[in-house]
Design a protein around this motif. Structure first.
Motif, PDB file in Angstrom:
ATOM      1  N   PRO A  17       6.647   1.000   1.325  1.00 45.45           N
ATOM      2  CA  PRO A  17       5.290   0.724   0.816  1.00 45.45           C
ATOM      3  C   PRO A  17       5.081  -0.764   0.556  1.00 45.45           C
ATOM      4  CG  PRO A  17       6.267   2.598  -0.318  1.00 45.45           C
ATOM      5  CD  PRO A  17       7.370   1.980   0.489  1.00 45.45           C
ATOM      6  N   TRP A  18       3.898  -1.239   0.873  1.00 44.20           N
ATOM      7  CA  TRP A  18       3.603  -2.664   0.680  1.00 44.20           C
ATOM      8  C   TRP A  18       3.672  -3.065  -0.786  1.00 44.20           C
ATOM      9  CZ3 TRP A  18       3.718  -6.589   3.852  1.00 44.20           C
ATOM     10  CH2 TRP A  18       3.508  -6.391   5.224  1.00 44.20           C
ATOM     11  N   TRP A  19       3.377  -2.118  -1.698  1.00 41.74           N
ATOM     12  CA  TRP A  19       3.392  -2.499  -3.112  1.00 41.74           C
ATOM     13  C   TRP A  19       4.809  -2.850  -3.573  1.00 41.74           C
ATOM     14  CZ3 TRP A  19       6.296  -0.092  -6.783  1.00 41.74           C
ATOM     15  CH2 TRP A  19       6.733   1.200  -6.545  1.00 41.74           C
ATOM     16  N   VAL A  20       5.819  -2.199  -2.978  1.00 42.83           N
ATOM     17  CA  VAL A  20       7.210  -2.531  -3.318  1.00 42.83           C
ATOM     18  C   VAL A  20       7.518  -3.957  -2.889  1.00 42.83           C
ATOM     19  CG1 VAL A  20       9.624  -1.996  -2.852  1.00 42.83           C
ATOM     20  CG2 VAL A  20       7.971  -0.133  -3.182  1.00 42.83           C
ATOM     21  N   THR A  21       7.126  -4.288  -1.665  1.00 41.78           N
ATOM     22  CA  THR A  21       7.332  -5.654  -1.163  1.00 41.78           C
ATOM     23  C   THR A  21       6.592  -6.661  -2.032  1.00 41.78           C
ATOM     24  OG1 THR A  21       7.658  -4.902   1.112  1.00 41.78           O
ATOM     25  CG2 THR A  21       6.924  -7.176   0.808  1.00 41.78           C
ATOM     26  N   ALA A  22       5.353  -6.329  -2.412  1.00 33.88           N
ATOM     27  CA  ALA A  22       4.551  -7.251  -3.222  1.00 33.88           C
ATOM     28  C   ALA A  22       5.185  -7.490  -4.590  1.00 33.88           C
ATOM     29  CB  ALA A  22       3.136  -6.697  -3.386  1.00 33.88           C
ATOM     30  N   VAL A  23       5.677  -6.419  -5.236  1.00 29.05           N
ATOM     31  CA  VAL A  23       6.289  -6.552  -6.566  1.00 29.05           C
ATOM     32  C   VAL A  23       7.529  -7.444  -6.506  1.00 29.05           C
ATOM     33  CG1 VAL A  23       7.558  -5.301  -8.359  1.00 29.05           C
ATOM     34  CG2 VAL A  23       5.387  -4.413  -7.519  1.00 29.05           C
ATOM     35  N   VAL A  47      13.686  -1.891  -7.826  1.00 27.96           N
ATOM     36  CA  VAL A  47      12.361  -2.288  -8.329  1.00 27.96           C
ATOM     37  C   VAL A  47      12.374  -2.373  -9.854  1.00 27.96           C
ATOM     38  CG1 VAL A  47       9.947  -1.583  -8.540  1.00 27.96           C
ATOM     39  CG2 VAL A  47      11.111  -1.401  -6.329  1.00 27.96           C
ATOM     40  N   SER A  72       7.907  -3.135   5.636  1.00 30.71           N
ATOM     41  CA  SER A  72       6.555  -2.701   5.271  1.00 30.71           C
ATOM     42  C   SER A  72       5.640  -2.709   6.496  1.00 30.71           C
ATOM     43  CB  SER A  72       5.987  -3.611   4.179  1.00 30.71           C
ATOM     44  OG  SER A  72       6.686  -3.438   2.965  1.00 30.71           O
ATOM     45  N   ARG A 108       7.762 -11.328  -7.978  1.00 32.96           N
ATOM     46  CA  ARG A 108       8.745 -11.634  -9.020  1.00 32.96           C
ATOM     47  C   ARG A 108       9.594 -12.819  -8.615  1.00 32.96           C
ATOM     48  NH1 ARG A 108      14.352 -12.453 -10.000  1.00 32.96           N
ATOM     49  NH2 ARG A 108      14.990 -11.406 -11.926  1.00 32.96           N
TER      50      ARG A 108
END
Length: 233
Positions: free
Chosen positions: A122-128, A189, A116, A132
């Protein structure tokens, strides 16, 4: 011949083995150096090595990224083998129980955050994914006094999908393979979210059952105490 060193079976040359806390500590320390724990330690060492390799020459050199992928692949392979060896040959230790999940999360977090940061993911993928993993870990501690949530087949598929997707993003892929890795990450994801929700469901059910059993035990104890008091009159 048992294959066990003489020092572990009562000493050498007829001399008694060291007794007391010092002797016990020496035996416990030696038990840490088994193949499962060594593989876990190798994985921990590979985490910074992987990051250094990935960021060489600005992080976009195909050759260095291939070396980074090799380090990541070795780390993921050791993740498969160390747990299997520990369970099969009774090599489970307190160190392994703590270090193994830390090593698992560390290599995956290093890959996601690095990708990222380089702008490849995308940062949102890393965040999700990281939210989790952290949330499930904390939830396990939340319900641990009521029982243990076992690893599911979906969870294992999630781990495989994550490892495959991150590995493909580490490599400098182009064309159809670059498109394929996007779909593999999408599957990872989805599995991350679905299995996470399933673990939450299991945790809630486990906690409710545990609390119900505790209340039933207290009620039975109170009834027994009341009955004993009545009989003594």
């Amino acid at each position: 011949m048992t294959g066990v060193p003489a020092s572990a079976t009562g000493g050498t040359g007829g001399r008694p083995a060291p007794r007391g806390k010092l002797g016990a500590a020496a035996v416990n320390q030696a038990s840490l150096w088994n193949i499962a724990n060594i593989l876990t330690m190798v994985r921990l060492v590979l985490v910074p090595g992987f990051v250094v390799l990935l960021f060489q020459d600005g992080g976009h050199d195909p050759a260095w990224r291939a070396w980074a992928w090799a380090a990541f692949a070795v780390a993921m392979i050791t993740d498969v083998f160390d747990g299997h060896l520990a369970r099969t040959y009774n090599l489970v230790t307190d160190f392994g129980k703590i270090a193994d999940p830390i090593a698992d999360k560390a290599i995956m977090a290093a890959g996601l955050i690095s990708l990222s940061y380089l702008g490849d993911l995308p940062w949102w993928v890393t965040a999700v994914i990281l939210a989790r993993e952290l949330g499930i870990t904390l939830m396990r501690f939340w319900v641990i006094r009521h029982g243990v949530i076992p690893a599911s087949r979906g969870g294992k598929m999630k781990t495989l999908a994550q490892g495959t997707a991150v590995g493909m993003y580490v490599l400098a892929l182009v064309g159809p393979l670059a498109t394929l890795r996007w779909w593999v990450m999408a599957v990872a994801v989805v599995l991350t979210v679905v299995t996470g929700l399933d673990y939450v469901r299991q945790a809630v059910v486990l906690r409710r059952r545990g609390l119900a059993e505790e209340r039933a035990a207290k009620a039975a104890e109170a009834a027994a105490t009341t009955g004993a008091g009545t009989e003594s009159r």
